[in-house]
Design a protein around this motif. Structure first.
Motif, PDB file in Angstrom:
ATOM      1  N   PRO A  24      46.689  47.085  44.839  1.00 40.21           N
ATOM      2  CA  PRO A  24      46.928  46.294  43.637  1.00 40.21           C
ATOM      3  C   PRO A  24      46.477  44.833  43.704  1.00 40.21           C
ATOM      4  O   PRO A  24      46.904  44.017  42.882  1.00 40.21           O
ATOM      5  CB  PRO A  24      48.451  46.357  43.498  1.00 40.21           C
ATOM      6  CG  PRO A  24      48.939  46.414  44.897  1.00 40.21           C
ATOM      7  CD  PRO A  24      47.928  47.267  45.613  1.00 40.21           C
ATOM      8  N   TRP A  25      45.611  44.482  44.653  1.00 39.21           N
ATOM      9  CA  TRP A  25      45.134  43.105  44.739  1.00 39.21           C
ATOM     10  C   TRP A  25      44.081  42.820  43.664  1.00 39.21           C
ATOM     11  O   TRP A  25      43.248  43.678  43.362  1.00 39.21           O
ATOM     12  CB  TRP A  25      44.543  42.823  46.118  1.00 39.21           C
ATOM     13  CG  TRP A  25      45.561  42.847  47.217  1.00 39.21           C
ATOM     14  CD1 TRP A  25      45.770  43.852  48.117  1.00 39.21           C
ATOM     15  CD2 TRP A  25      46.524  41.837  47.519  1.00 39.21           C
ATOM     16  NE1 TRP A  25      46.803  43.540  48.965  1.00 39.21           N
ATOM     17  CE2 TRP A  25      47.289  42.296  48.623  1.00 39.21           C
ATOM     18  CE3 TRP A  25      46.826  40.588  46.969  1.00 39.21           C
ATOM     19  CZ2 TRP A  25      48.330  41.542  49.185  1.00 39.21           C
ATOM     20  CZ3 TRP A  25      47.849  39.848  47.525  1.00 39.21           C
ATOM     21  CH2 TRP A  25      48.583  40.318  48.622  1.00 39.21           C
ATOM     22  N   HIS A  26      44.142  41.607  43.121  1.00 45.09           N
ATOM     23  CA  HIS A  26      43.177  41.137  42.128  1.00 45.09           C
ATOM     24  C   HIS A  26      42.650  39.776  42.580  1.00 45.09           C
ATOM     25  O   HIS A  26      43.354  39.028  43.262  1.00 45.09           O
ATOM     26  CB  HIS A  26      43.851  40.946  40.758  1.00 45.09           C
ATOM     27  CG  HIS A  26      44.436  42.195  40.172  1.00 45.09           C
ATOM     28  ND1 HIS A  26      43.851  42.867  39.132  1.00 45.09           N
ATOM     29  CD2 HIS A  26      45.565  42.883  40.478  1.00 45.09           C
ATOM     30  CE1 HIS A  26      44.588  43.918  38.818  1.00 45.09           C
ATOM     31  NE2 HIS A  26      45.639  43.950  39.616  1.00 45.09           N
ATOM     32  N   PRO A  27      41.434  39.402  42.185  1.00 43.54           N
ATOM     33  CA  PRO A  27      40.934  38.070  42.543  1.00 43.54           C
ATOM     34  C   PRO A  27      41.821  36.981  41.932  1.00 43.54           C
ATOM     35  O   PRO A  27      42.140  37.034  40.737  1.00 43.54           O
ATOM     36  CB  PRO A  27      39.526  38.036  41.938  1.00 43.54           C
ATOM     37  CG  PRO A  27      39.171  39.451  41.662  1.00 43.54           C
ATOM     38  CD  PRO A  27      40.440  40.186  41.411  1.00 43.54           C
ATOM     39  N   LEU A  28      42.217  36.009  42.718  1.00 45.47           N
ATOM     40  CA  LEU A  28      43.034  34.912  42.196  1.00 45.47           C
ATOM     41  C   LEU A  28      42.299  34.172  41.080  1.00 45.47           C
ATOM     42  O   LEU A  28      42.924  33.638  40.163  1.00 45.47           O
ATOM     43  CB  LEU A  28      43.385  33.941  43.327  1.00 45.47           C
ATOM     44  CG  LEU A  28      44.268  32.751  42.928  1.00 45.47           C
ATOM     45  CD1 LEU A  28      45.652  33.217  42.492  1.00 45.47           C
ATOM     46  CD2 LEU A  28      44.370  31.753  44.074  1.00 45.47           C
ATOM     47  N   SER A  29      40.975  34.184  41.133  1.00 44.50           N
ATOM     48  CA  SER A  29      40.179  33.462  40.140  1.00 44.50           C
ATOM     49  C   SER A  29      40.468  33.907  38.713  1.00 44.50           C
ATOM     50  O   SER A  29      40.287  33.129  37.765  1.00 44.50           O
ATOM     51  CB  SER A  29      38.685  33.641  40.432  1.00 44.50           C
ATOM     52  OG  SER A  29      38.331  35.010  40.422  1.00 44.50           O
ATOM     53  N   GLU A  30      40.948  35.138  38.520  1.00 50.02           N
ATOM     54  CA  GLU A  30      41.152  35.642  37.165  1.00 50.02           C
ATOM     55  C   GLU A  30      42.273  34.913  36.426  1.00 50.02           C
ATOM     56  O   GLU A  30      42.325  34.949  35.191  1.00 50.02           O
ATOM     57  CB  GLU A  30      41.454  37.144  37.205  1.00 50.02           C
ATOM     58  CG  GLU A  30      42.828  37.506  37.753  1.00 50.02           C
ATOM     59  CD  GLU A  30      43.111  39.004  37.772  1.00 50.02           C
ATOM     60  OE1 GLU A  30      42.165  39.784  37.525  1.00 50.02           O
ATOM     61  OE2 GLU A  30      44.259  39.383  38.027  1.00 50.02           O
ATOM     62  N   VAL A  31      43.162  34.233  37.147  1.00 45.54           N
ATOM     63  CA  VAL A  31      44.276  33.546  36.494  1.00 45.54           C
ATOM     64  C   VAL A  31      44.080  32.033  36.472  1.00 45.54           C
ATOM     65  O   VAL A  31      44.933  31.303  35.984  1.00 45.54           O
ATOM     66  CB  VAL A  31      45.620  33.904  37.183  1.00 45.54           C
ATOM     67  CG1 VAL A  31      45.776  33.178  38.524  1.00 45.54           C
ATOM     68  CG2 VAL A  31      46.811  33.630  36.281  1.00 45.54           C
ATOM     69  N   LEU A  32      42.945  31.555  36.976  1.00 47.71           N
ATOM     70  CA  LEU A  32      42.710  30.119  37.069  1.00 47.71           C
ATOM     71  C   LEU A  32      41.989  29.544  35.850  1.00 47.71           C
ATOM     72  O   LEU A  32      41.882  28.326  35.714  1.00 47.71           O
ATOM     73  CB  LEU A  32      41.903  29.790  38.327  1.00 47.71           C
ATOM     74  CG  LEU A  32      42.560  30.159  39.654  1.00 47.71           C
ATOM     75  CD1 LEU A  32      41.626  29.811  40.804  1.00 47.71           C
ATOM     76  CD2 LEU A  32      43.907  29.471  39.824  1.00 47.71           C
ATOM     77  N   ASP A  33      41.487  30.385  34.988  1.00 52.57           N
ATOM     78  CA  ASP A  33      40.747  29.940  33.817  1.00 52.57           C
ATOM     79  C   ASP A  33      41.444  30.421  32.551  1.00 52.57           C
ATOM     80  O   ASP A  33      42.264  31.342  32.575  1.00 52.57           O
ATOM     81  CB  ASP A  33      39.308  30.462  33.859  1.00 52.57           C
ATOM     82  CG  ASP A  33      38.559  29.995  35.096  1.00 52.57           C
ATOM     83  OD1 ASP A  33      38.570  28.781  35.350  1.00 52.57           O
ATOM     84  OD2 ASP A  33      37.981  30.836  35.801  1.00 52.57           O
ATOM     85  N   ASP A  34      41.111  29.813  31.426  1.00 55.24           N
ATOM     86  CA  ASP A  34      41.712  30.193  30.146  1.00 55.24           C
ATOM     87  C   ASP A  34      41.138  31.537  29.716  1.00 55.24           C
ATOM     88  O   ASP A  34      40.058  31.615  29.135  1.00 55.24           O
ATOM     89  CB  ASP A  34      41.420  29.114  29.097  1.00 55.24           C
ATOM     90  CG  ASP A  34      42.038  29.465  27.748  1.00 55.24           C
ATOM     91  OD1 ASP A  34      42.899  30.364  27.708  1.00 55.24           O
ATOM     92  OD2 ASP A  34      41.653  28.848  26.753  1.00 55.24           O
ATOM     93  N   GLY A  35      41.867  32.581  30.021  1.00 57.14           N
ATOM     94  CA  GLY A  35      41.431  33.928  29.686  1.00 57.14           C
ATOM     95  C   GLY A  35      42.636  34.823  29.498  1.00 57.14           C
ATOM     96  O   GLY A  35      43.789  34.367  29.502  1.00 57.14           O
ATOM     97  N   PRO A  36      42.429  36.124  29.335  1.00 57.40           N
ATOM     98  CA  PRO A  36      43.536  37.031  29.020  1.00 57.40           C
ATOM     99  C   PRO A  36      44.614  37.095  30.093  1.00 57.40           C
ATOM    100  O   PRO A  36      45.792  37.269  29.769  1.00 57.40           O
ATOM    101  CB  PRO A  36      42.838  38.388  28.832  1.00 57.40           C
ATOM    102  CG  PRO A  36      41.500  38.241  29.492  1.00 57.40           C
ATOM    103  CD  PRO A  36      41.124  36.817  29.331  1.00 57.40           C
TER     104      PRO A  36
END
Length: 221
Positions: A24-36
Motif C-alpha cells: 500500500p505504499w504511494h509516492p509522497l510526492s502525490e500529496v505535496l501538490d494541489d491535486g486530488p
C-alpha cells in the motif's frame, strides 16, 4: 543503532532500497501538490474536525501542520543523530488519517559535511516548499503556513531534547541556524527558552462559535 529508535511515531520510518516499495505504499510526492490526493486529505480532516461549519482554510492548516511535522521530525532526528538528511524525492507514504501516517525513506542517507545546508535544500526548499505552494490555494495565509513549519520544527525539537538529552547542544546549533534562514526567520520568538509562534494555526476556529482552545505556542494564547 538507528538514531530514530524510541523517538515516537512522528520520527518512526520504514526504509526501502532503490526499488520502489509495493502497495500500500504511494509516492509522497502525490500529496505535496494541489491535486486530488491533497484535496481529499483536507476534506477528510474537515470531516473529522466537524464538517461543514469548519472553514476549508482551517482544515487545510491542520493538514499542513500534520504533514510538515511528519516530514520534519525524522529529517531533524537523522540530521542531529547521524549527520544525514533524507531525500524526500524518493519517499513513500500510506495515506492514513489519525496521528503519524506510515512513511518510508530510502535507506542509508549520506552523511553531510554541512547538515544545515542539506536540510534547507532537501526539506525546507524541497517537499515543504511544494506543500507551501499547494496550501496557498486554500486561502491559507503565508504567515500561517510559515508558522506551521516553525511549530512543526519546534515540536520535533521538544521530543529530541526530552528523549535524547545528550543531543541538546547539537540540536540547539542546528535548529538555531535553521531558524535564521529566510524560510523560518521571524516566524517565532523564544523568551527564556520558550517557543511562541507569531501566527496562529487556526485550530481554535474548528468549533461552531470559532472560539475553541488555543495551542500552547499560539500567538493568541
Amino acid at each position: 543503532m538507528n538514531p530514530l529508535t524510541g523517538l515516537g511515531p512522528f520520527f518512526a520510518v520504514d526504509t526501502h532500497s532503490a526499488d520502489e516499495p509495493a502497495r500500500p505504499w504511494h509516492p509522497l510526492s502525490e500529496v505535496l501538490d494541489d491535486g486530488p490526493v491533497l484535496r481529499e486529505r483536507i476534506a477528510q480532516n474537515r470531516a473529522v474536525l466537524g464538517g461543514d461549519f469548519v472553514e476549508v482554510r482551517v482544515a487545510a492548516s491542520i493538514a499542513h501542520l500534520g504533514l510538515a511535522a511528519r516530514i520534519i521530525s525524522p529529517a531533524l532526528g537523522l540530521a542531529v543523530g547521524a549527520g544525514a538528511v533524507p531525500d524526500y524525492s524518493a519517499a513513500w507514504w500510506q495515506p492514513k488519517l489519525g496521528g503519524a501516517f506510515p512513511l518510508s525513506l530510502k535507506e542509508n542517507p549520506a552523511v553531510e559535511s554541512d547538515v544545515v545546508s542539506a536540510f534547507a535544500e532537501r526539506v525546507l526548499r524541497g517537499p515543504l516548499a511544494r506543500l507551501d505552494k499547494a496550501m496557498a490555494q486554500f486561502s491559507l495565509a503565508e504567515n500561517v503556513r510559515r508558522g506551521n513549519v516553525a511549530s512543526a520544527l519546534n515540536g520535533a525539537v521538544t521530543v529530541l531534547r526530552s528523549e535524547r538529552p545528550e543531543w541538546t547542544q547539537r540540536v540547539a546549533g542546528i535548529v538555531g541556524a535553521l531558524e535564521e534562514l529566510p524560510e523560518l526567520a521571524g516566524t517565532a520568538t523564544r523568551v527564556g527558552g520558550r517557543f511562541r509562534r507569531r501566527s496562529c494555526c487556526l485550530f481554535y476556529r474548528a468549533t461552531p462559535d470559532r472560539d475553541g482552545p488555543k495551542c500552547g505556542d499560539c500567538v493568541l494564547a
